[in-house]
Enzyme design. Sequence first.
Site, PDB file in Angstrom:
ATOM      1  N   THR A  18     -65.485 -60.357 -62.528  1.00 18.95           N
ATOM      2  CA  THR A  18     -65.332 -58.990 -63.028  1.00 18.95           C
ATOM      3  C   THR A  18     -65.208 -57.992 -61.883  1.00 18.95           C
ATOM      4  O   THR A  18     -64.680 -56.896 -62.060  1.00 18.95           O
ATOM      5  CB  THR A  18     -66.529 -58.599 -63.906  1.00 18.95           C
ATOM      6  OG1 THR A  18     -67.738 -58.805 -63.163  1.00 18.95           O
ATOM      7  CG2 THR A  18     -66.572 -59.453 -65.169  1.00 18.95           C
ATOM      8  N   ARG A  22     -62.776 -61.307 -53.883  1.00 18.95           N
ATOM      9  CA  ARG A  22     -63.295 -60.798 -52.613  1.00 18.95           C
ATOM     10  C   ARG A  22     -63.371 -61.922 -51.600  1.00 18.95           C
ATOM     11  O   ARG A  22     -63.946 -62.974 -51.860  1.00 18.95           O
ATOM     12  CB  ARG A  22     -64.679 -60.175 -52.809  1.00 18.95           C
ATOM     13  CG  ARG A  22     -64.660 -58.934 -53.676  1.00 18.95           C
ATOM     14  CD  ARG A  22     -66.037 -58.312 -53.803  1.00 18.95           C
ATOM     15  NE  ARG A  22     -66.002 -57.120 -54.638  1.00 18.95           N
ATOM     16  CZ  ARG A  22     -67.063 -56.371 -54.910  1.00 18.95           C
ATOM     17  NH1 ARG A  22     -68.243 -56.690 -54.392  1.00 18.95           N
ATOM     18  NH2 ARG A  22     -66.945 -55.312 -55.685  1.00 18.95           N
ATOM     19  N   SER A 113     -66.504 -53.055 -52.717  1.00 22.43           N
ATOM     20  CA  SER A 113     -67.753 -52.372 -53.015  1.00 22.43           C
ATOM     21  C   SER A 113     -68.589 -52.155 -51.762  1.00 22.43           C
ATOM     22  O   SER A 113     -68.119 -51.600 -50.772  1.00 22.43           O
ATOM     23  CB  SER A 113     -68.515 -53.159 -54.085  1.00 22.43           C
ATOM     24  OG  SER A 113     -69.634 -52.433 -54.551  1.00 22.43           O
ATOM     25  N   HIS A 114     -69.839 -52.618 -51.779  1.00 20.66           N
ATOM     26  CA  HIS A 114     -70.762 -52.387 -50.669  1.00 20.66           C
ATOM     27  C   HIS A 114     -70.623 -53.419 -49.558  1.00 20.66           C
ATOM     28  O   HIS A 114     -71.322 -53.341 -48.555  1.00 20.66           O
ATOM     29  CB  HIS A 114     -72.203 -52.422 -51.189  1.00 20.66           C
ATOM     30  CG  HIS A 114     -72.568 -53.727 -51.828  1.00 20.66           C
ATOM     31  ND1 HIS A 114     -72.266 -54.015 -53.140  1.00 20.66           N
ATOM     32  CD2 HIS A 114     -73.179 -54.827 -51.328  1.00 20.66           C
ATOM     33  CE1 HIS A 114     -72.693 -55.230 -53.425  1.00 20.66           C
ATOM     34  NE2 HIS A 114     -73.238 -55.750 -52.355  1.00 20.66           N
ATOM     35  N   LYS A 126     -58.887 -56.169 -57.485  1.00 21.28           N
ATOM     36  CA  LYS A 126     -59.183 -56.480 -58.885  1.00 21.28           C
ATOM     37  C   LYS A 126     -58.192 -55.773 -59.795  1.00 21.28           C
ATOM     38  O   LYS A 126     -57.622 -54.731 -59.439  1.00 21.28           O
ATOM     39  CB  LYS A 126     -60.607 -56.089 -59.250  1.00 21.28           C
ATOM     40  CG  LYS A 126     -60.907 -54.606 -59.229  1.00 21.28           C
ATOM     41  CD  LYS A 126     -62.341 -54.351 -59.687  1.00 21.28           C
ATOM     42  CE  LYS A 126     -62.706 -52.871 -59.633  1.00 21.28           C
ATOM     43  NZ  LYS A 126     -64.078 -52.625 -60.115  1.00 21.28           N
TER      44      LYS A 126
END
Length: 283
Positions: A18, A22, A113-114, A126
């Site tokens: 989801t 990565r 993201s982080h 994504k």
Amino acid sequence: MGITTYSTKPYTDQRPGTSGLRKRVEVFRQGNYLKNFVQSVFDTQRELIGATLVLGGDGRFYNREAIQIILQMAAANGVGRVMVGQGGLLSTPAASCVIRKYAAAGGLILSASHNPGGPDGDFGIKFNTANGGPAAEKITEAIYARTLEIADYRSIEAEDLPLDAIGNYPLGEMQVEVIDPVVDYADLMQSIFDFEAIRDAFGDDSRRRGGSTISQQVAKNVYLWHGRTWLRKGLEAGFAGLIELTWPKRRIVEVYLNVAEFDQGVFGAAAAAQHYFGVTPDK
């Protein structure tokens, strides 16, 4: 500016979750790794043909190069228009907002993201669907299945587009619109929150003022904790924005009625019916 089909071979590690696919930057830059995954999206998401695709990322290393690759592939795969954030930048919630506001068929968001960035860090991609939210497992599994059998990808030969200048640019038969990466999401936030009241509240030492939208109350009761702190309120605002972007209004109201606090320690319409009237909601 013709379309060229290039031979390729599958990679076996391109199953997205989801949060997308990565990997280390060096993985995405090897061979046709990025191109295989993007082509698999185009091969399985046929609703993108002739439609609008939203594109942007968090600005990490490889972002701009990847966007140029995706634009050229989108033009070769029949996408009608791509809306890309200025400088290649578009945060995940901003991309979701743009998808919904302009009725795009989906979006490709370049973010990890982080995770650490840089040449030795991570990169991610994504696919978000027309509702602005992450693709469901059925879709991500279809993309993954395609990556295991892909034999070619399509692209056009073209000069890189000027991503830093807002405007419209032709790319083959496709139109590319470089947009302000903030303004649409800022407009959405202004429609959800009364920023003047929030500003006034910061100067109110009595701390007696308060207020929440239904979406904020859902965010608090589903994801957060009770208590009057600026930290919780800030997190509540962020979650409320995401709920507004990805949930239909009917779902927001439904969840609200099941989690709202009707009295101290009384949460949800069913509990309230018992508490106040001694009956179930159907009575």
